[in-house]
Design an enzyme around this catalytic site. Sequence first.
Site, PDB file in Angstrom:
ATOM      1  N   ASP A 283       0.826  -1.203   0.000  1.00 19.54           N
ATOM      2  CA  ASP A 283       0.000   0.000   0.000  1.00 19.54           C
ATOM      3  C   ASP A 283       0.864   1.259   0.000  1.00 19.54           C
ATOM      4  O   ASP A 283       0.743   2.129   0.858  1.00 19.54           O
ATOM      5  CB  ASP A 283      -0.927  -0.013   1.220  1.00 19.54           C
ATOM      6  CG  ASP A 283      -1.925   1.134   1.182  1.00 19.54           C
ATOM      7  OD1 ASP A 283      -2.255   1.575   0.080  1.00 19.54           O
ATOM      8  OD2 ASP A 283      -2.356   1.577   2.260  1.00 19.54           O
TER       9      ASP A 283
ATOM     10  N   GLU B 260       3.023  -7.820   7.482  1.00 19.33           N
ATOM     11  CA  GLU B 260       1.652  -8.274   7.206  1.00 19.33           C
ATOM     12  C   GLU B 260       1.557  -9.441   6.222  1.00 19.33           C
ATOM     13  O   GLU B 260       0.780  -9.389   5.257  1.00 19.33           O
ATOM     14  CB  GLU B 260       0.785  -7.107   6.720  1.00 19.33           C
ATOM     15  CG  GLU B 260       0.596  -6.036   7.763  1.00 19.33           C
ATOM     16  CD  GLU B 260      -0.389  -4.958   7.327  1.00 19.33           C
ATOM     17  OE1 GLU B 260      -0.895  -4.240   8.217  1.00 19.33           O
ATOM     18  OE2 GLU B 260      -0.657  -4.835   6.116  1.00 19.33           O
TER      19      GLU B 260
ATOM     20  N   TYR C  79      -6.076  -1.555  13.422  1.00 18.79           N
ATOM     21  CA  TYR C  79      -6.857  -0.406  12.990  1.00 18.79           C
ATOM     22  C   TYR C  79      -8.308  -0.534  13.446  1.00 18.79           C
ATOM     23  O   TYR C  79      -9.232  -0.151  12.731  1.00 18.79           O
ATOM     24  CB  TYR C  79      -6.779  -0.262  11.470  1.00 18.79           C
ATOM     25  CG  TYR C  79      -5.385   0.079  10.988  1.00 18.79           C
ATOM     26  CD1 TYR C  79      -4.953   1.398  10.930  1.00 18.79           C
ATOM     27  CD2 TYR C  79      -4.498  -0.919  10.607  1.00 18.79           C
ATOM     28  CE1 TYR C  79      -3.679   1.719  10.507  1.00 18.79           C
ATOM     29  CE2 TYR C  79      -3.219  -0.615  10.182  1.00 18.79           C
ATOM     30  CZ  TYR C  79      -2.809   0.702  10.131  1.00 18.79           C
ATOM     31  OH  TYR C  79      -1.539   1.016   9.710  1.00 18.79           O
TER      32      TYR C  79
ATOM     33  N   GLU D  73       1.809  -0.464  13.955  1.00 15.39           N
ATOM     34  CA  GLU D  73       0.958   0.401  13.149  1.00 15.39           C
ATOM     35  C   GLU D  73      -0.374   0.580  13.865  1.00 15.39           C
ATOM     36  O   GLU D  73      -0.961  -0.398  14.341  1.00 15.39           O
ATOM     37  CB  GLU D  73       0.689  -0.179  11.749  1.00 15.39           C
ATOM     38  CG  GLU D  73       1.874  -0.184  10.812  1.00 15.39           C
ATOM     39  CD  GLU D  73       1.490  -0.644   9.412  1.00 15.39           C
ATOM     40  OE1 GLU D  73       0.287  -0.509   9.047  1.00 15.39           O
ATOM     41  OE2 GLU D  73       2.365  -1.129   8.679  1.00 15.39           O
TER      42      GLU D  73
ATOM     43  N   TRP E  11       1.101   4.956  12.708  1.00 17.81           N
ATOM     44  CA  TRP E  11       1.124   4.898  11.252  1.00 17.81           C
ATOM     45  C   TRP E  11       0.479   6.158  10.700  1.00 17.81           C
ATOM     46  O   TRP E  11      -0.670   6.403  10.944  1.00 17.81           O
ATOM     47  CB  TRP E  11       0.378   3.655  10.746  1.00 17.81           C
ATOM     48  CG  TRP E  11       0.579   3.462   9.279  1.00 17.81           C
ATOM     49  CD1 TRP E  11      -0.312   3.730   8.276  1.00 17.81           C
ATOM     50  CD2 TRP E  11       1.767   2.993   8.645  1.00 17.81           C
ATOM     51  NE1 TRP E  11       0.244   3.454   7.055  1.00 17.81           N
ATOM     52  CE2 TRP E  11       1.528   2.997   7.256  1.00 17.81           C
ATOM     53  CE3 TRP E  11       3.018   2.576   9.109  1.00 17.81           C
ATOM     54  CZ2 TRP E  11       2.482   2.595   6.326  1.00 17.81           C
ATOM     55  CZ3 TRP E  11       3.968   2.175   8.199  1.00 17.81           C
ATOM     56  CH2 TRP E  11       3.695   2.189   6.825  1.00 17.81           C
TER      57      TRP E  11
END
Length: 565
Positions: A159, A411, A466, A502, A547
């Site tokens: 990303d 990841e 997240y 993150e 992040w």
Amino acid sequence: MLRPIDNTTREVKCLNGLWRFLPDGPGVHQPWTAPLPGKLECPVPASYNDLFVPSLRDHVGSVWYQRMVTIPSRWEDQRIFLRFDAATHEGSVYVNDKLVTRHVGGYTPFEADLTPLVSPGDDVRLTVGVSNILSNETIPPGRLVTDDLGKTQLRYWHDFFNYSGLARAVYLCSSPTTRVDDITVVTDIAGSTGLVRYDIATVGPVGKAVIDLIDEAGMTVASSVKLPAGTINVPDATLWQPGAAYLYTLRVRLYQASRLVDEYSLRIGIRTIKISGMQILINDKPFYFTGFGKHEDTPVKGKGHDDAWMMHDFELMKWTGANSFRTSHYPCAEEVLDYADRHGVVVIDETPAVGLNLNIGGGIFGSGKNVTFGPDFANDRTRQNHENSIRELVNRDRNHPSVVMWCITNEPDSGEAGARAYFEPLVHLTRQLDTTRPVTYTNLQMVPPEQERIADLFDVIGLNRYRGWYEETGDLATAEIRLETELQRWQTIFGKPLLMLEYGADTVTGLRSIHQFPWSEDFQSSFYEMYHKVFDRIEAIQGEQVWNFADFGTGPGIFRVDGNR
């Protein structure tokens, strides 16, 4: 691989500046055999993608750099070589009409030995082809696709934008034929005495060696004459500490009879890294990481290294109270680590192994049905290239005191059946290459601890979370409960240090909302406050890195507003 240096026995010519430039395409045939056609020029170091009008942002394939180089006439009886700090992602180097080296891997240095090909006083044509093509066997992975108009496009699973080119420095170098070829330094502490263990590789006949350790005042504090390896004891050593860096200089001099034939100096810090239960210790003191994941991404230059941007970034990090960062998601320019060494900033050093997960797109969604680790994607050839990326990372950065941990992937699909067979030999290799630093990785939010297949292999578990953004979007109360519950499970199941590497929420600058809607600055602030409260309640959490440090470019998509913010 030692970095080139200028001193009494070695010389470096920087080749940075404007080079002739040509994108590959129809009609371009063996461009290294003649001066490049056209008037295009491109700066080095810089990514080429955002420099030109019309844009080369979506260019797929090779580009060509070229310049003339004069070999200094004083370089008689010297080894003559080129040093490229990086070529993203594959570099092919031609001197006149001859291919002298090819290197795969976009973020680590390589050399080309010119000694048999050139003579002092020669003018030579230097041509460098740089390809940005990725495949399922490269690190990071990608694939070529053809759209409905017949245009070739590059797809990848990481990303951030695939900036390419010669984004770091290029040098023409000389060194003696009898020389210091490599140095490895490992430090330890015994009471107030610092222990500096060195291993020195040399080339050519050496009559005598003198190895001095010099303090910051320029005084020699200890010496040795042992080759290839030895230990230097430093009474009352000043340690390299987070936020309080102290660097000694290890100077190696080689003699034939009484004549100095080579000298190399390396700045080092005396410090230790240990894991104790769920704590990370630097110099036997618990260390808590605060900071950021940090991309290399600046306007116009892309990933091109720039000392002014670098220094300003460090000033901003210091202003926020950060003591550390992760080189997400690739090795940073070595100048960045030099600065971190000098200023006591702690670094988690990461390979480019991002995107080893077919079940995410841009870090967001996943079907859970695609097989990542197998013959059709991350296969044996992929792992071999991954091994090489680890070797090159450790070989380049092992002597930097700021580097305290290796992160070998970001990841991956670590819940997949084939993940363990893929990663276990890579963790073993990393520990073989460096016995002194812990090894970590980052776990993706989609893989909870009960489904995780590789966490037990690592010394430290990195987590990217997240909740409240990608999941429980906007519902911070529910996100807080689920985040804390999950972190407690990670702590109970594995009993290892946890780093939150993150966490964050995309934000539109200037968007305010008393209702704290997602994308607003108010929501972002509340998001971080919630996470920090949870961290304080989890004993195993040993650090938090937001992040991201700064906005960075991504590919096109509807989930990002002008990149990742």
